[in-house]
Design an enzyme around this catalytic site. Sequence first.
Site, PDB file in Angstrom:
ATOM      1  N   CYS A   9       0.795  -1.192   0.211  1.00 19.31           N
ATOM      2  CA  CYS A   9      -0.098   0.125  -0.082  1.00 19.31           C
ATOM      3  C   CYS A   9       0.858   1.306  -0.013  1.00 19.31           C
ATOM      4  O   CYS A   9       1.882   1.234   0.483  1.00 19.31           O
ATOM      5  CB  CYS A   9      -0.867   0.016   1.262  1.00 19.31           C
ATOM      6  N   GLY A  35       0.538   0.412  -5.017  1.00 20.13           N
ATOM      7  CA  GLY A  35      -0.878  -0.148  -4.996  1.00 20.13           C
ATOM      8  C   GLY A  35      -1.719   0.205  -6.079  1.00 20.13           C
ATOM      9  O   GLY A  35      -1.980   1.164  -6.400  1.00 20.13           O
ATOM     10  N   ASN A 109      -0.574   0.598   5.858  1.00 14.34           N
ATOM     11  CA  ASN A 109       0.536  -0.112   5.048  1.00 14.34           C
ATOM     12  C   ASN A 109       1.138  -1.200   5.878  1.00 14.34           C
ATOM     13  O   ASN A 109       1.819  -0.642   6.913  1.00 14.34           O
ATOM     14  CB  ASN A 109       1.473   0.798   4.266  1.00 14.34           C
ATOM     15  N   GLY A 110       1.141  -2.185   5.547  1.00 14.28           N
ATOM     16  CA  GLY A 110       1.848  -3.341   6.304  1.00 14.28           C
ATOM     17  C   GLY A 110       1.135  -4.525   6.447  1.00 14.28           C
ATOM     18  O   GLY A 110      -0.345  -4.574   6.035  1.00 14.28           O
ATOM     19  N   TYR A 249      13.819  -2.117  -4.379  1.00  7.60           N
ATOM     20  CA  TYR A 249      12.820  -2.290  -5.239  1.00  7.60           C
ATOM     21  C   TYR A 249      11.557  -1.353  -5.365  1.00  7.60           C
ATOM     22  O   TYR A 249      11.320  -0.827  -6.111  1.00  7.60           O
ATOM     23  CB  TYR A 249      12.590  -3.692  -5.587  1.00  7.60           C
TER      24      TYR A 249
END
Length: 483
Positions: A9, A35, A109-110, A249
């Site tokens: 996310c 996302g 996020n996570g 990345y």
Amino acid sequence: MSEATHEACGLFAIADHPEASHLTYLGLYTLQHRGQESAGIVTAEGEHASSHIGMGLVADVFEEETLGKLRGNRAIGHVRYSTTGSSDIINAQPILCEYRRGWVSVAHNGNLINTMELRSDLESKGSIFRTTTDSEILIHLLARSPHVDFLDALEESLNKLRGAYSMVIMNDQYVIGLRDPLGIRPLSLGRKGDSYIFCSETCALDIIEAEYVRTVEPGEMVIIHKDRIESRFFGKETRKAQCIFELVYFSRPDSIVFGKRVHPARENLGRELARELPTEADVVVAIPDSSICSAVGYSLESGIPMQQGIIRSHYIGRTFIEPSQSIRDFGAKLKYNPVRSVLNDKRVIVVDDSIVRGTTMRKIVKMLRKAGAAEVHLRIASPVWIEPCYYGVDTPERGKLIGATHSLEEIKKHLRVDSLHYLSIEGLLKACEGTHEEFCTACFSGKYPLKWNGAHQFGSLSKKVVDAEKHYVHIDVEPSDNA
Ligand code: SF4
């Protein structure tokens, strides 16, 4: 990366700006790479909250008219790729809920790793969950907290969570940005005039001409009040475990994450690769786009010229239909095409950021040889991927990771390359100017910073089929009497 792993996310939030919804839209647009399944914005005007969420890309979910309806000078936004919970409108964020003390909105996020324990416990006490995400758990904990003060309730609730969570949270009083005590996922603080901003990556600040202030620290919540900013620490750990793969990345090279600039780190990865195994060759070629910075670093360090030997199409949708089973490699060809004049009769160093399953790389190597490459030397700008990630990155199970199931010699043979070298873990940390106490390297080292009781606790990690149809939900919350 030639094979997709996905970040879960992207987050954005802004306080005290008359164009909050529009700036959040721009911020989410810039974070779209984190996302692509759903996008949402919740805004607040006094005690009134408005939400618009939908399936698809930011540009598809929001129109000018929609943004105009998202009134208020505060906003939080989210772009999602599902790692727990299905890819469905019901799981799109930010979550906006009303409870006995008013409304609250959360974007996460996570991945939490004690989801099942917490959810079972809450359900046994009568909680009814609206979504299948781990993120909703925080809302239930907040609603059940005996603390009347929102910040005390939040602190108490956060201390029950285990796992990776960067969050932006809003209610009728505050906009809050926070990171879990290990700081696994990033979150930065920015400023535009008198307005404060939270974002997963600082490229979202650049787009709205805001300045970078600092990273939100692990275990810290930064609270934007109506008239001031406050920092509170809710959880302490003796180490950090920031996801090193953000630097390899996920994050854009023009971003700062964890207080570090991504581009120099990525260039250093290439330099370290070249130092670890000097190799004679004629040309350095990147697998575009994510490996370009590492390939630049490799070329600069080795003195071997870099050229654009592979062209990537940017117009491929999330899925496509192969016209016939007999047309093998069609997918790889749609995405990548070799440049024969660069490759023909050349000894080629190919730089990629990682190998997950190895299927796409095998096709790319075959393609390079067909285009005339005399030798193909594959250099991977991260160590061998040997374990899945449980902290918010969609990775296949261990048995599908080529690095977990094959020796280096077997991988080399499988990919049909002349030589193969992965960056060492020490080289990775050196390139990122970090230590084992600062970064999570679990997917490469197997040393998970947080222990768990079983894979079932993470929910389904498999990629869900995305419904191509668009769905939208628009909600307006007026202050209720019992708030
Ligand atoms: S396991 Fe790998 S991808 Fe997951 S948080 Fe750790 S470093 Fe990042």
